[in-house]
Design a protein around this motif. Sequence first.
Motif, mmCIF file in Angstrom:
data_model
loop_
_atom_site.group_PDB
_atom_site.id
_atom_site.type_symbol
_atom_site.label_atom_id
_atom_site.label_comp_id
_atom_site.label_asym_id
_atom_site.label_seq_id
_atom_site.Cartn_x
_atom_site.Cartn_y
_atom_site.Cartn_z
ATOM 1 N N UNK A 60 0.838 -1.206 0.000
ATOM 2 C CA UNK A 60 0.000 0.000 0.000
ATOM 3 C C UNK A 60 0.871 1.253 0.000
ATOM 4 N N UNK A 61 0.553 2.164 -0.896
ATOM 5 C CA UNK A 61 1.284 3.423 -0.982
ATOM 6 C C UNK A 61 2.478 3.398 -1.911
ATOM 7 N N UNK A 62 2.882 2.206 -2.365
ATOM 8 C CA UNK A 62 4.031 2.136 -3.284
ATOM 9 C C UNK A 62 3.611 2.583 -4.675
ATOM 10 N N UNK A 63 4.547 3.203 -5.376
ATOM 11 C CA UNK A 63 4.268 3.601 -6.747
ATOM 12 C C UNK A 63 4.396 2.380 -7.653
ATOM 13 N N UNK A 64 3.440 2.210 -8.577
ATOM 14 C CA UNK A 64 3.381 0.998 -9.395
ATOM 15 C C UNK A 64 3.440 1.304 -10.891
ATOM 16 N N UNK A 65 3.283 2.551 -11.280
ATOM 17 C CA UNK A 65 3.338 2.864 -12.714
ATOM 18 C C UNK A 65 3.696 4.339 -12.886
ATOM 19 N N UNK A 66 4.384 4.619 -14.017
ATOM 20 C CA UNK A 66 4.832 5.981 -14.300
ATOM 21 C C UNK A 66 4.484 6.306 -15.750
ATOM 22 N N UNK A 67 3.979 7.508 -15.968
ATOM 23 C CA UNK A 67 3.613 7.940 -17.310
ATOM 24 C C UNK A 67 4.045 9.385 -17.508
ATOM 25 N N UNK A 68 4.903 9.608 -18.502
ATOM 26 C CA UNK A 68 5.363 10.956 -18.838
ATOM 27 C C UNK A 68 4.813 11.330 -20.207
ATOM 28 N N UNK A 69 4.119 12.442 -20.262
ATOM 29 C CA UNK A 69 3.626 12.965 -21.533
ATOM 30 C C UNK A 69 4.614 14.017 -22.020
ATOM 31 N N UNK A 70 5.127 13.822 -23.236
ATOM 32 C CA UNK A 70 6.162 14.704 -23.756
ATOM 33 C C UNK A 70 5.790 15.203 -25.142
ATOM 34 N N UNK A 71 6.186 16.445 -25.418
ATOM 35 C CA UNK A 71 6.034 17.030 -26.750
ATOM 36 C C UNK A 71 7.393 17.073 -27.410
ATOM 37 N N UNK A 72 7.520 16.372 -28.530
ATOM 38 C CA UNK A 72 8.782 16.313 -29.266
ATOM 39 C C UNK A 72 8.698 17.206 -30.491
ATOM 40 N N UNK A 73 9.739 17.992 -30.712
ATOM 41 C CA UNK A 73 9.826 18.860 -31.888
ATOM 42 C C UNK A 73 11.109 18.532 -32.618
ATOM 43 N N UNK A 74 10.984 18.047 -33.852
ATOM 44 C CA UNK A 74 12.177 17.626 -34.575
ATOM 45 C C UNK A 74 12.908 18.816 -35.174
ATOM 46 N N UNK A 75 14.006 18.532 -35.866
ATOM 47 C CA UNK A 75 14.850 19.607 -36.404
ATOM 48 C C UNK A 75 14.150 20.385 -37.510
ATOM 49 N N UNK A 76 13.049 19.848 -38.073
ATOM 50 C CA UNK A 76 12.283 20.564 -39.090
ATOM 51 C C UNK A 76 11.170 21.409 -38.491
ATOM 52 N N UNK A 77 11.016 21.342 -37.151
ATOM 53 C CA UNK A 77 9.986 22.132 -36.489
ATOM 54 C C UNK A 77 8.659 21.434 -36.354
ATOM 55 N N UNK A 78 8.558 20.167 -36.754
ATOM 56 C CA UNK A 78 7.302 19.424 -36.646
ATOM 57 C C UNK A 78 7.198 18.796 -35.262
ATOM 58 N N UNK A 79 6.042 18.970 -34.624
ATOM 59 C CA UNK A 79 5.846 18.528 -33.237
ATOM 60 C C UNK A 79 4.899 17.340 -33.173
ATOM 61 N N UNK A 80 5.081 16.547 -32.132
ATOM 62 C CA UNK A 80 4.192 15.424 -31.865
ATOM 63 C C UNK A 80 4.193 15.160 -30.376
ATOM 64 N N UNK A 81 3.106 14.568 -29.873
ATOM 65 C CA UNK A 81 2.980 14.225 -28.463
ATOM 66 C C UNK A 81 3.200 12.737 -28.290
ATOM 67 N N UNK A 82 4.097 12.379 -27.384
ATOM 68 C CA UNK A 82 4.439 10.978 -27.158
ATOM 69 C C UNK A 82 4.310 10.655 -25.670
ATOM 70 N N UNK A 83 4.048 9.383 -25.393
ATOM 71 C CA UNK A 83 3.965 8.899 -24.018
ATOM 72 C C UNK A 83 5.194 8.070 -23.702
ATOM 73 N N UNK A 84 5.894 8.445 -22.642
ATOM 74 C CA UNK A 84 7.119 7.760 -22.227
ATOM 75 C C UNK A 84 6.851 6.990 -20.945
ATOM 76 N N UNK A 85 7.194 5.696 -20.957
ATOM 77 C CA UNK A 85 7.012 4.852 -19.791
ATOM 78 C C UNK A 85 8.279 4.033 -19.577
ATOM 79 N N UNK A 86 8.359 3.382 -18.416
ATOM 80 C CA UNK A 86 9.499 2.527 -18.126
ATOM 81 C C UNK A 86 9.531 1.371 -19.127
ATOM 82 N N UNK A 87 10.692 1.136 -19.715
ATOM 83 C CA UNK A 87 10.907 0.083 -20.717
ATOM 84 C C UNK A 87 10.099 0.300 -21.987
#
Length: 531
Positions: A261-288
Amino acid sequence: MADTKDAVALGPLEMLRWAWTQLTKMNTALFLLLLLAIAAVPGSIFPQRIQDPTKVNDYIEAHPTWGPIADFLQLFDVFSSVWFASIYLLLFISLIGCVLPRAAKHYRSMKTPPARTPKNFGRLPQHRTLTIPAGAGNLDAKRAIDDAAAVLKKRGYRVETREDAPGVLSVGAERGYLREFGNILFHVAMIGVLVAFGAGSLFGYSGQKVVVEGETFVNSLISYDSFDPGTNYNPDWLNPYSATLDSFEVAYDRQEGSPTYGDDIDYTAEMTLTDSKGESSTETLKVNEPIYIEGTSIYLLGNGYAPIVRVTNDDGSIAYEGPVVGLTSGMSYLSSIVLKVPDAQPGQLGFVGMFLPTGETEYGAPTSIDSDLYNPMLVLQSYTGDLGLDDGVPQNVYVLDVDSLEDLNTMAKGNGIVLDGSKPSVQLPEGHGTIEMLGVKRYVGLEIRSDPGRPIALVSFILLFIGLIISLFVARRRVWVRAHSSGEGADRVLTVEYALLARGEDPRLADEANRLTDLFASAWGLEFDEA
């Protein structure tokens, strides 16, 4: 006593041939592979100059006798050392020298007709003799051999019919050439693995970066907290993309009665990536579950809390405002905090302490009883004096040397700083202004990797596995069938003999012989007894 002659001395060309023969032996390749693994061990024992030159210098200073010797032996530059490169190149050459002749020999053997028919089948491990009465199915030696050749072709054998003597016909058959192909494929894949390893070591890189919610990481050398380039990698080759941490969410075990009880069991990072051409996308980063951009992989390594702190001088000017990354320790995310404020007045300020997500002081020393933000608490001690930031000497941002500083607020004096929701700010003594906790953000630890050898390694490992499976499960076999007639009139009989030989151990050879017996019987439409 017989006369003995001195051995003929080998000339330069003969010596080169002898050396090449020794180098291209398979046991030499295996020895070099083992030697390469052993040679890589010092790279994990000694600090490497390409990764952290400061640690190397500190090691040499701490070991005045052994340090220079280790430096001369290139133990601080293992993967770019002469001896490591020599072993690697010798292994590469050895494998190529093993594979190419074997491939050429295998190609020639595939073009060569099956081995000639032995005279005595009884010496082979599996042999059968079938006696067919005259008139049974209108069989003769030619038809029996033609039918046997057709059966063997359907079984995947390469066949050749021949006449061993007048009236005596035979067929020679071979299959299992794919087994040697699997062996060659396995060794070619090993070469591919070496190529992939070399490409990654020479032209890859890895770096680490701590990013707080709302912050943006730009893929440039100055943005990294640490950067480990390949031996020949040029940081100017970095693709200028950016990654913004929009949010970071942690899921906790809140099931009543659960031992975790109380332990963390999952992690989710929402990130916005912008490539060298200026095009952006939203990606979800998780462990493994890394995300990919511009030839790099971004991995989630860790996370923690970064309390937002503001230090204000007595005249109202802001000396510092922003998140302070805490180094977590323990299951409750209790985090150590170090803050250096060189712009503070009337003197520079330094703070050390800890952040508690769910702070509790009721039972004595402050502690955190949960990993979530139920009662964020910041407990600090403050110091003033010269922080040494103007000396030009690099410092660890997570360490504050308090030996040369004057303490202002300490737990020993009883005036330690405790900031929480009920008391978000504290006045510092001796006119050093105030410190406030404005809120708390999450941060993530990212690892960014670029490995140009990874696609080669993936393909090589797949081919290596396929080659291994083929070499283990494909049997190399030879089959000979011979037929001849004897007797006259009603006493005439057709004798069909066949024998099998395995190249190597083949426990299924007897089953193959029985299977051929059934197939021959079916092809001739006969039932007969084996003699």
